[in-house]
Design a protein around this motif. Structure first.
Motif, PDB file in Angstrom:
ATOM      1  N   GLY A  31       0.811  -1.209   0.000  1.00  0.00           N
ATOM      2  CA  GLY A  31       0.000   0.000   0.000  1.00  0.00           C
ATOM      3  C   GLY A  31       0.846   1.262   0.000  1.00  0.00           C
ATOM      4  O   GLY A  31       0.459   2.283  -0.591  1.00  0.00           O
ATOM      5  N   ALA A  32       1.997   1.212   0.674  1.00  0.00           N
ATOM      6  CA  ALA A  32       2.900   2.364   0.662  1.00  0.00           C
ATOM      7  C   ALA A  32       3.416   2.635  -0.743  1.00  0.00           C
ATOM      8  O   ALA A  32       3.525   3.789  -1.183  1.00  0.00           O
ATOM      9  N   ALA A  33       3.727   1.554  -1.474  1.00  0.00           N
ATOM     10  CA  ALA A  33       4.194   1.719  -2.848  1.00  0.00           C
ATOM     11  C   ALA A  33       3.086   2.270  -3.740  1.00  0.00           C
ATOM     12  O   ALA A  33       3.328   3.123  -4.606  1.00  0.00           O
ATOM     13  N   MET A  34       1.845   1.811  -3.535  1.00  0.00           N
ATOM     14  CA  MET A  34       0.722   2.314  -4.318  1.00  0.00           C
ATOM     15  C   MET A  34       0.476   3.786  -4.048  1.00  0.00           C
ATOM     16  O   MET A  34       0.196   4.572  -4.965  1.00  0.00           O
ATOM     17  N   GLY A  35       0.573   4.193  -2.789  1.00  0.00           N
ATOM     18  CA  GLY A  35       0.396   5.603  -2.452  1.00  0.00           C
ATOM     19  C   GLY A  35       1.460   6.471  -3.101  1.00  0.00           C
ATOM     20  O   GLY A  35       1.164   7.560  -3.623  1.00  0.00           O
ATOM     21  N   THR A  36       2.700   5.998  -3.076  1.00  0.00           N
ATOM     22  CA  THR A  36       3.790   6.734  -3.717  1.00  0.00           C
ATOM     23  C   THR A  36       3.577   6.822  -5.219  1.00  0.00           C
ATOM     24  O   THR A  36       3.797   7.889  -5.828  1.00  0.00           O
ATOM     25  N   LEU A  37       3.129   5.724  -5.837  1.00  0.00           N
ATOM     26  CA  LEU A  37       2.890   5.715  -7.279  1.00  0.00           C
ATOM     27  C   LEU A  37       1.813   6.725  -7.662  1.00  0.00           C
ATOM     28  O   LEU A  37       1.975   7.483  -8.632  1.00  0.00           O
ATOM     29  N   ALA A  38       0.722   6.763  -6.915  1.00  0.00           N
ATOM     30  CA  ALA A  38      -0.355   7.711  -7.222  1.00  0.00           C
ATOM     31  C   ALA A  38       0.122   9.151  -7.056  1.00  0.00           C
ATOM     32  O   ALA A  38      -0.190  10.026  -7.881  1.00  0.00           O
ATOM     33  N   ALA A  39       0.893   9.406  -5.992  1.00  0.00           N
ATOM     34  CA  ALA A  39       1.359  10.771  -5.739  1.00  0.00           C
ATOM     35  C   ALA A  39       2.352  11.229  -6.796  1.00  0.00           C
ATOM     36  O   ALA A  39       2.290  12.380  -7.271  1.00  0.00           O
ATOM     37  N   VAL A  40       3.280  10.356  -7.187  1.00  0.00           N
ATOM     38  CA  VAL A  40       4.258  10.714  -8.222  1.00  0.00           C
ATOM     39  C   VAL A  40       3.566  10.930  -9.560  1.00  0.00           C
ATOM     40  O   VAL A  40       3.926  11.837 -10.327  1.00  0.00           O
ATOM     41  N   SER A  41       2.552  10.120  -9.855  1.00  0.00           N
ATOM     42  CA  SER A  41       1.795  10.296 -11.098  1.00  0.00           C
ATOM     43  C   SER A  41       1.100  11.647 -11.117  1.00  0.00           C
ATOM     44  O   SER A  41       1.100  12.351 -12.147  1.00  0.00           O
ATOM     45  N   LEU A  42       0.493  12.021  -9.996  1.00  0.00           N
ATOM     46  CA  LEU A  42      -0.175  13.323  -9.910  1.00  0.00           C
ATOM     47  C   LEU A  42       0.827  14.458 -10.080  1.00  0.00           C
ATOM     48  O   LEU A  42       0.553  15.452 -10.773  1.00  0.00           O
ATOM     49  N   ARG A  43       1.995  14.312  -9.473  1.00  0.00           N
ATOM     50  CA  ARG A  43       3.036  15.332  -9.614  1.00  0.00           C
ATOM     51  C   ARG A  43       3.475  15.451 -11.077  1.00  0.00           C
ATOM     52  O   ARG A  43       3.664  16.556 -11.588  1.00  0.00           O
ATOM     53  N   SER A  44       3.642  14.331 -11.751  1.00  0.00           N
ATOM     54  CA  SER A  44       4.058  14.356 -13.154  1.00  0.00           C
ATOM     55  C   SER A  44       3.025  15.056 -14.027  1.00  0.00           C
ATOM     56  O   SER A  44       3.371  15.847 -14.918  1.00  0.00           O
ATOM     57  N   ILE A  45       1.744  14.779 -13.769  1.00  0.00           N
ATOM     58  CA  ILE A  45       0.681  15.431 -14.538  1.00  0.00           C
ATOM     59  C   ILE A  45       0.701  16.936 -14.318  1.00  0.00           C
ATOM     60  O   ILE A  45       0.565  17.728 -15.265  1.00  0.00           O
ATOM     61  N   PHE A  46       0.875  17.350 -13.066  1.00  0.00           N
ATOM     62  CA  PHE A  46       0.933  18.781 -12.754  1.00  0.00           C
ATOM     63  C   PHE A  46       2.106  19.450 -13.467  1.00  0.00           C
ATOM     64  O   PHE A  46       1.956  20.534 -14.063  1.00  0.00           O
ATOM     65  N   LEU A  47       3.273  18.821 -13.435  1.00  0.00           N
ATOM     66  CA  LEU A  47       4.454  19.401 -14.073  1.00  0.00           C
ATOM     67  C   LEU A  47       4.296  19.451 -15.589  1.00  0.00           C
ATOM     68  O   LEU A  47       4.709  20.424 -16.236  1.00  0.00           O
ATOM     69  N   LEU A  48       3.720  18.406 -16.173  1.00  0.00           N
ATOM     70  CA  LEU A  48       3.485  18.406 -17.619  1.00  0.00           C
ATOM     71  C   LEU A  48       2.541  19.535 -18.010  1.00  0.00           C
ATOM     72  O   LEU A  48       2.736  20.210 -19.036  1.00  0.00           O
ATOM     73  N   TRP A  49       1.502  19.731 -17.212  1.00  0.00           N
ATOM     74  CA  TRP A  49       0.562  20.825 -17.490  1.00  0.00           C
ATOM     75  C   TRP A  49       1.257  22.178 -17.408  1.00  0.00           C
ATOM     76  O   TRP A  49       1.063  23.044 -18.277  1.00  0.00           O
ATOM     77  N   CYS A  50       2.080  22.373 -16.369  1.00  0.00           N
ATOM     78  CA  CYS A  50       2.805  23.640 -16.233  1.00  0.00           C
ATOM     79  C   CYS A  50       3.792  23.841 -17.386  1.00  0.00           C
ATOM     80  O   CYS A  50       3.952  24.958 -17.889  1.00  0.00           O
ATOM     81  N   LEU A  51       4.423  22.754 -17.804  1.00  0.00           N
ATOM     82  CA  LEU A  51       5.431  22.859 -18.854  1.00  0.00           C
ATOM     83  C   LEU A  51       4.809  23.253 -20.188  1.00  0.00           C
ATOM     84  O   LEU A  51       5.283  24.166 -20.868  1.00  0.00           O
ATOM     85  N   TYR A  52       3.728  22.582 -20.563  1.00  0.00           N
ATOM     86  CA  TYR A  52       3.155  22.802 -21.889  1.00  0.00           C
ATOM     87  C   TYR A  52       2.098  23.906 -21.924  1.00  0.00           C
ATOM     88  O   TYR A  52       1.459  24.125 -22.961  1.00  0.00           O
ATOM     89  N   SER A  53       1.930  24.582 -20.787  1.00  0.00           N
ATOM     90  CA  SER A  53       1.098  25.792 -20.801  1.00  0.00           C
ATOM     91  C   SER A  53       1.932  27.027 -20.493  1.00  0.00           C
ATOM     92  O   SER A  53       1.385  28.122 -20.348  1.00  0.00           O
ATOM     93  N   GLY A  54       3.245  26.847 -20.404  1.00  0.00           N
ATOM     94  CA  GLY A  54       4.142  27.943 -20.075  1.00  0.00           C
ATOM     95  C   GLY A  54       4.865  28.504 -21.286  1.00  0.00           C
ATOM     96  O   GLY A  54       4.617  28.110 -22.429  1.00  0.00           O
ATOM     97  N   PRO A  55       5.818  29.429 -21.046  1.00  0.00           N
ATOM     98  CA  PRO A  55       6.489  30.127 -22.147  1.00  0.00           C
ATOM     99  C   PRO A  55       7.388  29.235 -22.996  1.00  0.00           C
ATOM    100  O   PRO A  55       7.709  29.599 -24.124  1.00  0.00           O
ATOM    101  N   PHE A  56       7.816  28.073 -22.473  1.00  0.00           N
ATOM    102  CA  PHE A  56       8.696  27.201 -23.247  1.00  0.00           C
ATOM    103  C   PHE A  56       7.934  26.162 -24.057  1.00  0.00           C
ATOM    104  O   PHE A  56       8.546  25.316 -24.720  1.00  0.00           O
TER     105      PHE A  56
END
Length: 464
Positions: free
Chosen positions: A206-231
């Motif tokens: 369960g600890a690994a599943m929680g980490t996987l979900a959190a890292v996935s959410l972080r990746s989605i957030f960063l991708l959104w920031c990256l492709y909606s930003g000036p670069f």
């Protein structure tokens, strides 16, 4: 010709290079420092949540984390190389180099993650059976790693975007992403470990599943920031110069000396820790207590040095040598003040030991007090050496930095630690002094190389 013109005049996506100030370094450094502390907090949270499951689960967590950290550490190491390569491209305001640096760094990270997944799937099972005290511990550790393998992919993506933002001078977005990841990780892991809110009780998995979900959410957030930003336009437009394979090969050649320094540091520390464990219980307990505080204090200085290196990379990439020496001198003076502040905080920490750890035996407290003179001197030397290493890497002379680090670690620290613990049976004070000796040994070649000034012209010589 159109692509070349776009690359040499990227006014739409790369900001005009301004003279950096100490405020600029600080604005870039504090999110870097907090990011590093938050990443350490993730491991602490998982360990705290696993504790109620008992010693076997804790042992399985320790075994699994020791293997997973090798892959995660390699991803962070290569990402540090990408960070400086992209910073140089941002300083030069070359869209094509920015784009190829990002893409090549991502491909290398995914390749490292793939190798790590393959090794764990095909080799970790037998290794865990040999290392674990019981088959149950090995089984729990393997179940955790089987899920955690997917975390490697998320870290490969999110860390590459993180260093891209850092290199472009926007380290706050990665900091915000960690603020999202940490509470999500803690909450989901808690629910999945113990089976609350209608979710199954998965234990260590369960600890690994929680980490996987959190890292996935972080990746989605960063991708959104990256492709909606000036670069976004820069990264979407065009194709890699000379082909993806050639870009990856060139990127690897540049990033490997930077990554090698971090990988060597991790391995040498792991070897030393194995021999530290052979010390007496009180001496090893004192070392175990002091190391996290030293890492936290060192992270402040390291983040400042990394931020300085990023801005130096931008200056050198932009060919603005006229502003370099003055900026480096001011950053160096302030880093020395930071070293003094860290040393002072270690003094206050020593006076707080009895309050922080009320259950410690007097003998262990005595060993902790022995570290005080070393803790005062270590930040001052390490601060200057760390800044030297980041300056050399920023200037494209990462090979020299790697040789200095690896030489001092594997020719001085590791053999002297083995000699002191196994054969000479020295006290913990003298064994910890070896770490200070390593910084003294590194100081001479580091400062000689920096004052020699070749690193300032390295990028120009290579491009010429």
């Amino acid at each position: 010709m159109a692509e070349k013109a776009c690359c040499t005049s990227p006014r739409d996506s790369a900001p005009e290079l301004a003279v950096p100030t100490l405020r600029t370094v600080g604005a870039l450094a504090w999110p870097l420092a907090l990011n590093a502390l938050l990443l350490q907090a993730v491991l602490i949270v998982d360990t705290v949540l696993i504790t109620p499951l008992g010693e076997q689960s804790l042992a399985a967590m320790g075994l699994a984390a020791s293997l997973a950290s090798l892959v995660i550490g390699s991803l962070f190491a290569f990402s540090n190389g990408t960070q400086l390569i992209v910073a140089q491209a941002v300083g030069a305001r070359r869209n094509n180099a920015i784009r190829s640096g990002f893409r090549a760094g991502l491909l290398i990270n995914l390749l490292v993650a793939g190798v790590g997944i393959a090794l764990i799937q095909f080799a970790a099972g037998d290794l865990l059976q040999r290392l674990a005290e019981t088959p149950s511990i090995a089984e729990q550790a393997m179940r955790y790693l089987s899920i955690f393998c997917l975390v490697f992919v998320g870290v490969a993506v999110s860390q590459n975007i993180t260093v891209f933002f850092n290199a472009s001078g926007n380290s706050r977005i990665p900091f915000y992403s960690n603020l999202i990841e940490l509470p999500v990780n803690a909450l989901l892991s808690f629910l999945l470990i113990h089976g609350h809110a209608g979710l199954p009780a998965m234990g260590l998995a369960g600890a690994a599943m929680g980490t996987l979900a959190a890292v996935s959410l972080r990746s989605i957030f960063l991708l959104w920031c990256l492709y909606s930003g000036p670069f976004a336009v820069t990264l979407k437009r065009g194709s890699p110069s000379g082909g993806a394979l050639q870009d990856v090969r060139r990127h690897f050649v540049q990033a490997w000396p930077i990554a090698g320094s971090f990988i060597s540091m991790t391995l040498s520390l792991s070897v030393c820790m194995l021999f530290y464990s052979r010390l007496g219980v009180n001496q090893f307990a004192a070392l175990t207590l002091i190391f996290p505080w030293v890492r936290v204090g060192g992270q402040i200085v390291t983040s400042w040095a990394q931020a300085t290196g990023i801005l130096v990379g931008q200056i050198l990439g932009g060919g603005r040598l006229d502003m370099l020496d003055d900026f480096v001198a001011r950053a160096w003076r302030f880093s020395f003040c930071l070293g003094l502040l860290v040393a002072l905080s270690f003094v206050l920490m020593c006076y707080s030991f009895e309050w922080l750890y009320p259950g410690l035996q007097p003998e262990t407290l005595g060993y902790l007090w022995q570290f005080l003179p070393l803790l005062i001197l270590l930040p001052l030397l390490r601060t200057s050496n760390t800044l030297c290493g980041n300056l050399l890497r920023a200037g494209g002379d990462a090979a020299s930095s790697m040789k200095i680090h690896m030489g001092s670690q594997w020719l001085v620290t590791v053999p002297l630690t083995v000699l002191s613990v196994v054969y000479l049976d020295l006290s913990v004070f003298w064994i910890y002094s070896i770490i200070l000796l390593e910084e003294v040994v590194k100081a001479f070649p580091f400062h000689q190389r920096v004052y020699g000034g070749h690193w300032k012209r390295q990028l120009h010589d290579v491009s010429a």
